[in-house]
Design an enzyme around this catalytic site. Structure first.
Site, mmCIF file in Angstrom:
data_model
loop_
_atom_site.group_PDB
_atom_site.id
_atom_site.type_symbol
_atom_site.label_atom_id
_atom_site.label_comp_id
_atom_site.label_asym_id
_atom_site.label_seq_id
_atom_site.Cartn_x
_atom_site.Cartn_y
_atom_site.Cartn_z
ATOM 1 N N HIS A 93 -9.017 3.361 3.661
ATOM 2 C CA HIS A 93 -9.354 1.862 4.203
ATOM 3 C C HIS A 93 -7.893 1.316 4.732
ATOM 4 O O HIS A 93 -7.098 1.394 4.034
ATOM 5 C CB HIS A 93 -9.795 1.176 3.062
ATOM 6 N N HIS B 269 -11.859 8.968 1.904
ATOM 7 C CA HIS B 269 -11.445 8.242 3.305
ATOM 8 C C HIS B 269 -10.643 7.290 3.186
ATOM 9 O O HIS B 269 -10.480 6.723 1.944
ATOM 10 C CB HIS B 269 -12.905 7.857 4.045
ATOM 11 N N ASP C 160 -20.180 2.481 2.737
ATOM 12 C CA ASP C 160 -19.964 3.609 1.745
ATOM 13 C C ASP C 160 -20.752 3.964 0.810
ATOM 14 O O ASP C 160 -21.162 4.904 0.479
ATOM 15 C CB ASP C 160 -18.720 3.084 1.238
ATOM 16 N N GLU D 60 -8.259 5.876 10.573
ATOM 17 C CA GLU D 60 -8.828 6.063 9.494
ATOM 18 C C GLU D 60 -8.683 7.681 9.275
ATOM 19 O O GLU D 60 -8.814 8.248 10.690
ATOM 20 C CB GLU D 60 -10.197 5.472 9.709
HETATM 21 ZN ZN LIG Z 1 -15.157 3.024 3.535
#
Ligand SMILES: [Zn+2]
Length: 157
Positions: A101, A99, A112, A37
């Site tokens: 996924h 970010h 989130d 991530e």
């Molecule tokens: Zn997320």
């Protein structure tokens, strides 16, 4: 895989464009294979009817530009935002966060949504927080208001 660069709210009131360099940072972190991530902040300029995202930060970007930051703490991100804001005479500002996924078409988790609302509440300019998730095949783009109201944006082709 193509991540689209132009987005708008349903009403068409807010238009959003990712610069090539910001998009290159997002593309470089798409979670294919064993990639971890990743995330960072989005910086850019605000206009009457939209936003231009000029910078997306990532750890490598920090390493190159700001060798004294070794962690991706929110404090470090904010310091970078402050620096760019000053350097640009107040035109380039912090817009929100991104970010990744490991999903083809990403959608926000409950965590989130709570984090985004916290970010919106923490803003002192009363603007919604721009929140972007980079999936494997698409982006999820929305504006989160401090009262929890969400404006999802759709890609404009
Ligand atoms: Zn997320």
């Amino acid at each position: 895989m193509s991540l689209l660069t132009d987005w708008a709210t349903d009403s068409g009131e807010v238009l959003l464009h990712f610069s090539d360099s910001a998009m290159a940072v997002l593309r470089a972190h798409v979670q294919t294979g064993q990639r971890p991530e990743a995330g960072g902040i989005l910086l850019g300029t605000v206009h009457d009817h939209g936003m231009l995202i000029t910078h997306a930060t990532a750890p490598s970007w920090f390493d190159q530009q700001f060798p004294f930051f070794f962690s991706r703490s929110p404090l470090g991100h904010r310091a970078v935002a402050q620096r760019l804001w000053s350097a640009s005479g107040g035109t380039t500002r912090y817009l929100g966060d991104w970010h990744t996924h490991p999903e083809d078409i990403p959608s926000p988790s409950g965590i989130d949504l709570r984090e985004w609302q916290k970010l919106a509440i923490a803003r002192n300019d009363n603007r919604p927080a721009l929140s972007v998730i980079v999936g494997r095949h698409a982006l999820h783009v929305e504006l989160m208001h401090s009262n929890g109201k969400r404006d999802q944006l759709a890609s404009v082709v």
